[in-house]
Write an enzyme that holds these catalytic residues in place. Structure first.
Site, PDB file in Angstrom:
ATOM      1  N   LYS A   1      -6.004  24.191 -33.402  1.00  0.00           N
ATOM      2  CA  LYS A   1      -7.346  24.702 -33.698  1.00  0.00           C
ATOM      3  C   LYS A   1      -7.290  25.813 -34.764  1.00  0.00           C
ATOM      4  O   LYS A   1      -8.262  26.037 -35.478  1.00  0.00           O
ATOM      5  CB  LYS A   1      -8.024  25.241 -32.441  1.00  0.00           C
TER       6      LYS A   1
HETATM    7  C1  LIG Z   1      -8.303  20.245 -29.345  1.00  0.00           C
HETATM    8  C2  LIG Z   1      -6.942  19.705 -29.105  1.00  0.00           C
HETATM    9  C3  LIG Z   1      -6.653  18.322 -29.191  1.00  0.00           C
HETATM   10  C4  LIG Z   1      -7.711  17.280 -29.454  1.00  0.00           C
HETATM   11  O1  LIG Z   1      -8.193  17.321 -30.769  1.00  0.00           O
HETATM   12  P1  LIG Z   1      -9.576  16.625 -31.152  1.00  0.00           P
HETATM   13  O2  LIG Z   1      -9.845  17.035 -32.543  1.00  0.00           O
HETATM   14  O3  LIG Z   1     -10.584  17.189 -30.172  1.00  0.00           O
HETATM   15  O4  LIG Z   1      -9.403  15.166 -30.980  1.00  0.00           O
HETATM   16  C5  LIG Z   1      -5.336  17.907 -28.997  1.00  0.00           C
HETATM   17  N1  LIG Z   1      -4.366  18.790 -28.710  1.00  0.00           N
HETATM   18  C6  LIG Z   1      -4.607  20.119 -28.619  1.00  0.00           C
HETATM   19  C7  LIG Z   1      -3.477  21.029 -28.271  1.00  0.00           C
HETATM   20  C8  LIG Z   1      -5.894  20.634 -28.813  1.00  0.00           C
HETATM   21  O5  LIG Z   1      -6.110  21.964 -28.699  1.00  0.00           O
END
Ligand SMILES: *Cc1c(COP(=O)(O)O)cnc(C)c1O
Length: 509
Positions: free
Chosen positions: A113
């Site tokens: 993120k």
């Molecule tokens: C948010 C997240 C995901 C999923 O990503 P999306 O863009 O929602 O598909 C996968 N792994 C981690 C560690 C995340 O924080």
């Protein structure tokens, strides 16, 4: 360069500039903002080989965010991808067990993120200036763990912004809570609520929809905005690392120009894999995009049948949706999702950019909890593969990769690793494959160490973190060291009814 405008996935009457779409987040009709057309790279791979991450980011982002000037965009990029990341590569590639892991967890909160939330505050404050927004932006976020901390780290002390994060007091992991309540910054507030994540989310949505509150705040010089993953300002920065990864493999001679590549992405809200799809449309020669789910496999069911059903699960042999679908808590919590919001952007695209067709499907989703795409749309999904991994398979992948190579991956990444192994075995496809590695194993040390050495995993998180460092021969990330000894700076807990009062008190209105 072509000026690209944005409109809702459900209606293309009203056009916005990129910066207006970043400020607004979600369209009024509930749709997501999409570019009127998907751009193509206007620089060669040969030239990209000589560029670092930031330069690549500029070449990619300028194609989408066309109303930002070169100076503005470069300012945003410079301030986002700096020493907050623990490596100048920003997104390093690691070869292990027959695939390349694209490590997207070298930012402030050690999860992917950060790749977008490090830059979103700059994109947003720049957008505010460009559009003569007079008010200070107040970001409201409800979090089940990862997003809250990444948004806090991104917006902390960014001039012209405030951020309030609500989390369920008893609904996040100890590491996640400690990460949030120790957050520094003059403009941040973290509040626990006595309730679950849905209560926090509903409370935040209510505030967004409260016209009286908006009026009151506007009079005092504040306006609400959202750092949620449907914001186009979060999607565009994620396209960058797919281009970057392809170019790194060209540069290292692992691929020759024109060779294809697969990307496997652990998927929840469909943001990360959609960014890979945008990268494919930019001109990265992608063979397959492999969508990996955990036990909450609504996306696997969709790709297998063409039906998205949040209430019923597909029965494997009959492909019928006969069983009730239950929300499962897993060791990869950031993928525990039944409504994958960003999928709507793909649906719109495979509907031939037909907003009416997409709107009708989304109306089905909201009234019946399900929709089915037609044959032409199904045919447009041929570049996608999908699979899912349950808890055991995920743990086995962590262990086998560690045993064979010494490399330790987190639970989300392991879901993708396991799904890729299945795909490769079933298809025989030996195209060079990059797996998006979305979190540091240190963030999920307990589950990771339980997978590797179950007999010795009955200890507290920090002990296991030390052990993980020993067995993997890697340094404990600063983000973890920081919270070990950090002072708790936020200790407010409130009832969900008191959320607006808490926001007002923080803003002193
Ligand atoms: C948010 C997240 C995901 C999923 O990503 P999306 O863009 O929602 O598909 C996968 N792994 C981690 C560690 C995340 O924080």
């Amino acid at each position: 360069m072509k000026n690209i405008l944005y409109h809702s996935t459900r209606d293309n009457e009203k056009m916005l500039t990129a910066s207006q779409a970043v400020l607004k987040g979600l369209a009024d009709d509930g749709g997501l903002f999409v570019p009127e057309e998907l751009p193509k790279l206007d620089v060669s791979f040969e030239d990209l080989k000589n560029m670092d991450y930031k330069q690549t980011a500029y070449e990619v982002m300028k194609l989408f965010l066309t109303d930002y000037t070169e100076e503005e965009l470069k300012y945003c990029i410079e301030h986002a991808y700096d020493s907050k990341f623990d490596t100048e590569e920003i997104a390093p590639l690691v070869s292990a067990g027959g695939a390349y892991y694209l490590e997207l967890f070298h930012g402030a909160t050690i999860a992917f993120k950060d790749m977008a939330l490090s830059i979103l505050p700059y994109l947003m404050t720049t957008a505010a200036k460009k559009n003569d927004l007079k008010e200070e932006i107040v970001i409201l976020t409800a979090t089940s763990g990862d997003t809250g901390k990444a948004a806090l780290a991104g917006f902390a002390d960014v001039p012209g912004t405030r951020i309030v994060v609500f989390y369920p007091k008893n609904g996040v992991s100890p590491v996640q809570e400690k990460q949030m309540v120790t957050q520094k910054g003059q403009n941040v507030r973290v509040i626990g609520i006595t309730g679950n994540f849905d209560d926090a989310q509903t409370g935040v949505k209510k505030m967004f929809g409260d016209e009286e509150l908006a009026k009151e705040l506007k009079a005092k010089g504040f306006v609400f905005s959202s750092a949620n993953s449907i914001n186009i300002g979060r999607l565009v920065p994620q396209v960058v690392y797919y281009v970057y990864a392809y170019v790194q493999l060209l540069k290292n001679g692992k691929l020759s120009e024109g060779d294809k590549i697969n990307f496997t992405v652990p998927t929840g809200n469909f943001g990360n894999i959609l960014a890979a799809y945008y990268a494919k449309n930019l001109g990265v020669p992608v063979n397959k995009l492999i969508c990996a789910s955990n036990t909450n496999r609504v996306l696997y069911d969709f790709f297998s049948t063409g039906t998205y059903d949040k209430n019923h699960e597909m029965e494997e042999s009959s492909k019928a949706f006969t069983n009730e679908r239950k929300f499962m808590l897993t060791g990869s919590p950031s993928m525990d999702i039944l409504i994958s919001s960003n999928l709507e952007r793909l649906i719109y695209f495979i509907a031939g950019a037909d907003t009416g067709k997409n709107a009708a499907l989304m109306a089905d989703l909201s009234s019946k909890g399900a929709y089915t795409i037609d044959e032409s749309m199904k045919a447009a999904l041929d570049g996608f593969e999908s699979g899912y991994a349950d808890e055991k398979k995920t743990a086995d992948k962590i262990k086998s990769l560690y045993d064979e190579t010494g490399y330790v991956i987190d639970t989300h990444t392991a879901v993708a690793g396991a799904v890729y192994d299945d795909y490769k075995a079933a298809s025989g496809d030996d195209t060079v494959t990059v797996i998006a590695s979305t979190a540091s194993p240190y963030k999920f040390a307990k589950t990771v160490m339980t997978a590797i050495d179950p007999a010795n995993a009955n200890e507290d998180d920090f002990k296991l973190i030390d052990k993980l460092s020993e067995i993997s021969n890697t340094e404990i990330p600063q983000a973890i060291e920081d919270i070990r000894s950090a002072a708790v700076l936020h200790d407010i807990v409130c009832d969900k009814e008191d959320m607006p009062a808490q926001v007002k008190s923080f803003l002193a209105v």
